[in-house]
Design an enzyme around this catalytic site. Structure first.
Site, mmCIF file in Angstrom:
data_model
loop_
_atom_site.group_PDB
_atom_site.id
_atom_site.type_symbol
_atom_site.label_atom_id
_atom_site.label_comp_id
_atom_site.label_asym_id
_atom_site.label_seq_id
_atom_site.Cartn_x
_atom_site.Cartn_y
_atom_site.Cartn_z
ATOM 1 N N ARG A 169 -61.617 12.027 -73.320
ATOM 2 C CA ARG A 169 -63.207 12.795 -73.108
ATOM 3 C C ARG A 169 -63.257 13.056 -71.586
ATOM 4 O O ARG A 169 -63.947 14.137 -71.147
ATOM 5 C CB ARG A 169 -64.076 11.868 -73.576
ATOM 6 C CG ARG A 169 -64.016 11.848 -75.273
ATOM 7 C CD ARG A 169 -64.651 10.738 -76.048
ATOM 8 N NE ARG A 169 -64.567 10.894 -77.247
ATOM 9 C CZ ARG A 169 -63.656 10.690 -77.937
ATOM 10 N NH1 ARG A 169 -62.359 10.391 -77.498
ATOM 11 N NH2 ARG A 169 -63.287 10.784 -79.495
ATOM 12 N N ARG A 273 -62.435 10.069 -86.965
ATOM 13 C CA ARG A 273 -62.377 11.088 -88.124
ATOM 14 C C ARG A 273 -61.976 10.597 -89.524
ATOM 15 O O ARG A 273 -62.619 10.745 -90.387
ATOM 16 C CB ARG A 273 -61.941 12.338 -87.752
ATOM 17 C CG ARG A 273 -62.230 13.343 -89.004
ATOM 18 C CD ARG A 273 -61.326 14.675 -88.589
ATOM 19 N NE ARG A 273 -61.511 15.716 -89.754
ATOM 20 C CZ ARG A 273 -60.791 16.792 -89.741
ATOM 21 N NH1 ARG A 273 -59.924 17.077 -89.127
ATOM 22 N NH2 ARG A 273 -60.954 17.413 -90.711
ATOM 23 N N HIS A 345 -51.548 20.587 -83.588
ATOM 24 C CA HIS A 345 -52.712 20.468 -84.587
ATOM 25 C C HIS A 345 -52.036 21.245 -85.777
ATOM 26 O O HIS A 345 -51.994 22.574 -85.904
ATOM 27 C CB HIS A 345 -53.965 21.064 -84.281
ATOM 28 C CG HIS A 345 -55.054 20.634 -85.235
ATOM 29 N ND1 HIS A 345 -55.610 19.186 -85.326
ATOM 30 C CD2 HIS A 345 -55.515 21.283 -86.461
ATOM 31 C CE1 HIS A 345 -56.552 19.329 -86.466
ATOM 32 N NE2 HIS A 345 -56.435 20.450 -86.919
ATOM 33 N N PRO A 346 -52.093 20.576 -87.073
ATOM 34 C CA PRO A 346 -51.294 21.110 -88.253
ATOM 35 C C PRO A 346 -52.303 22.424 -88.586
ATOM 36 O O PRO A 346 -53.370 22.493 -88.849
ATOM 37 C CB PRO A 346 -51.502 20.120 -89.321
ATOM 38 C CG PRO A 346 -51.520 18.834 -88.619
ATOM 39 C CD PRO A 346 -52.175 19.149 -87.311
ATOM 40 N N GLU A 375 -51.118 21.561 -96.130
ATOM 41 C CA GLU A 375 -50.925 23.044 -95.376
ATOM 42 C C GLU A 375 -50.215 23.779 -96.353
ATOM 43 O O GLU A 375 -50.564 24.984 -96.253
ATOM 44 C CB GLU A 375 -50.365 22.657 -94.147
ATOM 45 C CG GLU A 375 -50.786 21.789 -93.154
ATOM 46 C CD GLU A 375 -52.034 22.354 -92.756
ATOM 47 O OE1 GLU A 375 -52.619 23.437 -92.629
ATOM 48 O OE2 GLU A 375 -53.335 21.599 -92.178
ATOM 49 N N LYS A 481 -74.978 9.897 -84.149
ATOM 50 C CA LYS A 481 -73.819 9.262 -84.288
ATOM 51 C C LYS A 481 -74.168 7.685 -84.793
ATOM 52 O O LYS A 481 -73.288 7.127 -85.831
ATOM 53 C CB LYS A 481 -72.704 9.199 -83.178
ATOM 54 C CG LYS A 481 -71.324 8.444 -83.535
ATOM 55 C CD LYS A 481 -70.377 9.311 -84.390
ATOM 56 C CE LYS A 481 -69.878 10.286 -83.740
ATOM 57 N NZ LYS A 481 -68.605 11.039 -84.374
ATOM 58 N N HIS A 505 -61.143 21.330 -83.753
ATOM 59 C CA HIS A 505 -62.051 22.353 -84.611
ATOM 60 C C HIS A 505 -63.159 22.815 -83.486
ATOM 61 O O HIS A 505 -63.433 24.003 -83.985
ATOM 62 C CB HIS A 505 -62.480 21.814 -85.847
ATOM 63 C CG HIS A 505 -61.206 21.095 -86.750
ATOM 64 N ND1 HIS A 505 -60.799 19.631 -86.389
ATOM 65 C CD2 HIS A 505 -60.592 21.656 -87.594
ATOM 66 C CE1 HIS A 505 -60.037 19.599 -87.311
ATOM 67 N NE2 HIS A 505 -59.701 20.676 -88.110
ATOM 68 N N TYR A 515 -64.893 20.906 -94.406
ATOM 69 C CA TYR A 515 -64.319 19.735 -94.743
ATOM 70 C C TYR A 515 -65.238 18.697 -95.199
ATOM 71 O O TYR A 515 -64.709 18.056 -96.124
ATOM 72 C CB TYR A 515 -63.827 19.049 -93.282
ATOM 73 C CG TYR A 515 -62.865 19.800 -92.625
ATOM 74 C CD1 TYR A 515 -61.467 19.999 -93.111
ATOM 75 C CD2 TYR A 515 -63.457 20.656 -91.412
ATOM 76 C CE1 TYR A 515 -60.514 21.116 -92.658
ATOM 77 C CE2 TYR A 515 -62.446 21.523 -90.889
ATOM 78 C CZ TYR A 515 -60.973 21.532 -91.407
ATOM 79 O OH TYR A 515 -60.080 22.452 -90.667
#
EC number: 3.4.17.23
Length: 805
Positions: A169, A273, A345-346, A375, A481, A505, A515
């Site tokens: 971060r 996540r 990232h997939p 995917e 959060k 994202h 999502y």
């Protein structure tokens, strides 16, 4: 001519005009589709080349191809405005014109459009190439994938995880902050020019359905549906949260509060996540065979090719097509390593012209086995609607696209399916304990992520709407959060950070509510497809593989693309028009019952007040007005910088003079939290270049005392107006009274006793005098007969009497 004849002629004329406009629109769209195929393919191919090989040359090629595509869309969008939608009867034609009349980013000026593209490409590059280096060895650096992700997936070292979490971060999020601020402004400008309230409203427009009787759906309705379904999910999540907290207390006993939020860096991945990687710490019945088949995959020498071939077999077994030859030739399914930099990232790609690919740095794990199904589900959707016109080649809404692969993952994860492909032993027996193990593993992935998703998108919607000022982004992020997710920052972050953008994202401009909606859709779809497959028993045991009936039901929806309202497409499969959380809750009902029993002696929910760094924090209160009056200066970021620098100076001095150590503390090592406008805040100090090493509060107190006058002088204040709470005295020397406190207390007590004695003596003498006066008129002993031997007390021998008070 009669009035009826005039009316008939008018109707004919109107119909002819409508027919002419509609025919012209069809001709225009045919030409557009032909030209769009080529330009879109060139733009997509350039983007693929960049994402699989990040070089300056490929960036430039991607930008050039993107500019051509954007210019073409802008031109065609302007031409599409010539065809009034109210005069178009054909739904397919109308939907295409609606899509094309949306200008998107092309509505911006050329300069702003180019700037927005530059920002997006730069953010993507920073995210994909960001490195974190060892402070003790700057040559030892880790990318997110696989280096940092490996730590966050597997390490049980609290401090190592904190180092990886904070460094990512600090390195990436801080670089992204100014870019993301510009991004918000430009995206909002684009959205408003397209007649939306803001960019969040623009994203929600993907769910909007107008003009279809009984199937309409508004952008506002999406917000309502998300909020009320989240309230239904919360009880299950709260019990999962409480159970996970108890298990984390076992793993990190001195770092977890039994009633507090969960530290963000302990939750299984870089972002918290998905909690999937917490399964080994939280498995309810560890003596049972492991349903995480990663070890079995490794033992059987699975590789990326095998993983995707097994996923393909699943889709083929329900009657869906094989992957194309080009898919296997052109996809990038493994990490290229040092050969070239790539976005790991997939992602699934529909480049156009029947060219379908997947980009994924596949690892041999059960998690990636399920991701491969996800995917490939995207690719199946892409192939199914390939026959639709160019502008209708998309999911019914964004959540549908995400849900399709997840349906297959639900079946692929079942013990029944894993046994069928040899990843679980043939003698694996299912019972209540293995059922709870399985459902907990599923919940860590599926239920654990829902509050994360909801909160992230709610924050972005509020940012785009202007409800969170730019100078409070991080403050509000971590407040939300804590409140919504029950997760706390392990160290405080100020407004130089941009923690949301540390997620793929966000930095790559994806809507995220997809999502959340996909999770509800996937269980609705799963329930309907299991019924088509004639499944009997609990929903969580359903495996639809080998059911062509289920596959056909799914395909009938997939091939529609965006040619029908999503509400109608949903109804065709599940028999209802709206998202419904009930199938998800039914799926996890046995686990929910078990969790409630496990948590009966635990606190369910969380206190938002606790933080991992609270014990080592010192609270500061500053009163400028009372000290300086009208000459008081404004407290701002510069003053805070001076304060942090002053504390860093004090720490350097203390370690040098008291400990004989030259440690170069900097202002960045003084961590500030809970800043209030009336000037109060908490702070603590960490070792330079090591955020996980918090300096004990006692050491910080000693350092402050040693440099008390320098700190006071820097702010033109004194001990009363610059107060360090809990340090008694704060900046002044210890206050020694002239007489010992115990002696003062003793004197007061003795004084009270003496006064009491004097009063008692005085009242006794007074009472005796009154009695003597009353008895002086007669002899009180006249009735005593001495001759009979009676004793006269008035004449007792004083030698025989005891005197007392």
């Amino acid at each position: 001519m009669s009035s009826s004849s005039w009316l008939l002629l008018s109707l004919v004329a109107v119909t002819a005009a409508q027919s002419t406009i509609e025919e012209q629109a069809k001709t225009f769209l045919d030409k557009f589709n032909h030209e769009a195929e080529d330009l879109f393919y060139q733009s997509s191919l350039a983007s693929w080349n960049y994402n699989t090989n990040i070089t300056e040359e490929n960036v430039q090629n991607m930008n050039n191809a993107g500019d051509k595509w954007s210019a073409f869309l802008k031109e065609q969008s302007t031409l599409a405005q010539m065809y009034p939608l109210q005069e178009i009867q054909n739904l397919t034609v109308k939907l295409q014109l609606q899509a094309l009349q949306q200008n998107g980013s092309s509505v911006l000026s050329e300069d702003k459009s180019k700037r927005l593209n530059t920002i997006l490409n730069t953010m993507s590059t920073i995210y994909s190439t960001g490195k974190v280096c060892n402070p003790d060895n700057p040559q030892e650096c880790l990318l997110l994938e696989p280096g940092l992700n490996e730590i966050m997936a597997n390490s049980l070292d609290y401090n190592e995880r904190l180092w990886a979490w904070e460094s990512w971060r600090s390195e990436v999020g801080k670089q992204l902050r100014p870019l993301y601020e510009e991004y918000v402004v430009l995206k909002n400008e684009m959205a408003r020019a397209n007649h939306y309230e803001d960019y969040g409203d623009y994203w929600r427009g993907d769910y909007e359905v107008n003009g279809v009787d009984g199937y309409d759906y508004s952008r506002g309705q999406l917000i309502e549906d998300v909020e009320h379904t989240f309230e239904e999910i919360k009880p299950l999540y709260e019990h999962l949260h409480a159970y996970v907290r108890a298990k984390l207390m076992n793993a990190y006993p001195s770092y977890i509060s039994p009633i507090g939020c969960l530290p963000a860096h302990l939750l299984g991945d870089m972002w918290g996540r998905f909690w999937t990687n917490l399964y080994s710490l939280t498995v309810p019945f560890g003596q049972k065979p492991n349903i995480d088949v990663t070890d079995a995959m490794v033992d059987q020498a699975w590789d990326a090719q095998r993983i995707f071939k097994e996923a393909e077999k699943f889709f083929v077994s329900v009657g869906l097509p094989n992957m194309t030859q080009g898919f296997w030739e052109n996809s990038m399914l493994t990490d290229p390593g040092n050969v070239q930099k790539a976005v790991c990232h997939p992602t699934a790609w529909d480049l156009g012209k029947g060219d379908f690919r997947i980009l994924m740095c596949t690892k041999v794990t059960m998690d990636d086995f399920l991701t491969a199904h996800h995917e490939m589900g995207h690719i199946q959707y892409d192939m199914a609607y390939a026959a639709q016109p160019f502008l209708l080649r998309n999911g019914a809404n964004e959540g549908f696209h995400e849900a399709v692969g997840e349906i297959m993952s639900l079946s692929a994860a079942t013990p029944k399916h894993l046994k069928s492909i040899g990843l679980l032993s043939p003698d694996f027996q299912e019972d209540n304990e293995t059922e709870i193990n399985f459902l907990l593993k599923q919940a860590l992935t599926i239920v654990g992520t829902l509050p994360f998703t909801y909160m992230l998108e709610k924050w972005r919607w509020m940012v785009f709407k202007g409800e969170i000022p730019k100078d409070q982004w991080m403050k509000k992020w971590w407040e939300m959060k804590r409140e919504i997710v029950g997760v706390v920052e392990p160290v405080p972050h100020d407004e130089t950070y941009c923690d949301p953008a540390s997620l793929f994202h966000v930095s790559n401009d994806y809507s995220f509510i997809r999502y959340y909606t996909r999770t509800l859709y996937q269980f609705q779809f799963q329930e309907a497809l299991c019924q088509a497959a004639k499944h009997e028993g609990p929903l969580h045991k359903c495996d639809i593989s080998n059911s062509t009936e289920a596959g056909q039901k799914l395909f009938n929806m997939l091939r529609l693309g965006k040619s029908e309202p999503w509400t109608l497409a949903l109804e065709n499969v599940v028999g209802a028009k709206n998202m419904n959380v009930r199938p998800l809750l039914n799926y996890f009902e046995p686990l929910f019952t078990w969790l409630k029993d496990q948590n009966k002696n635990s606190f369910v929910g969380w206190s938002t007040d606790w933080s991992p760094y609270a014990d080592q924090s010192i609270k500061v209160r500053i009163s400028l007005k009372s000290a300086l009056g009208d000459k008081a200066y404004e407290w701002n970021d510069n003053e805070m910088y001076l304060f942090r620098s002053s504390v860093a100076y004090a720490m350097r001095q203390y370690f040098l003079k008291v400990k004989n150590q030259m440690i170069l503390f900097g202002e960045e090592d003084v961590r500030v939290a809970n800043l209030k406008p009336r000037i109060s805040f908490n702070f603590f100090v960490t070792a330079p270049k090591n955020v996980s090493d918090i300096i004990p509060r006692t050491e910080v107190e000693k350092a402050i005392r040693m440099s008390r006058s320098r700190i006071n002088d820097a702010f033109r204040l004194n001990d009363n107006s610059l107060e360090f709470l809990g340090i008694q005295p704060t900046l002044g020397p210890p206050n020694q009274p002239p007489v010992s406190i115990w002696l003062i207390v003793f004197g007061v007590v003795m004084g009270v006793i003496v006064v009491g004695i004097v009063i008692l003596i005085f009242t006794g003498i007074r009472d005796r005098k009154k009695k003597n006066k009353a008895r002086s008129g007669e002899n009180p002993y006249a009735s005593i007969d001495i001759s009979k031997g009676e004793n006269n007390p008035g004449f007792q021998n004083t030698d025989d009497v005891q005197t007392s008070f």
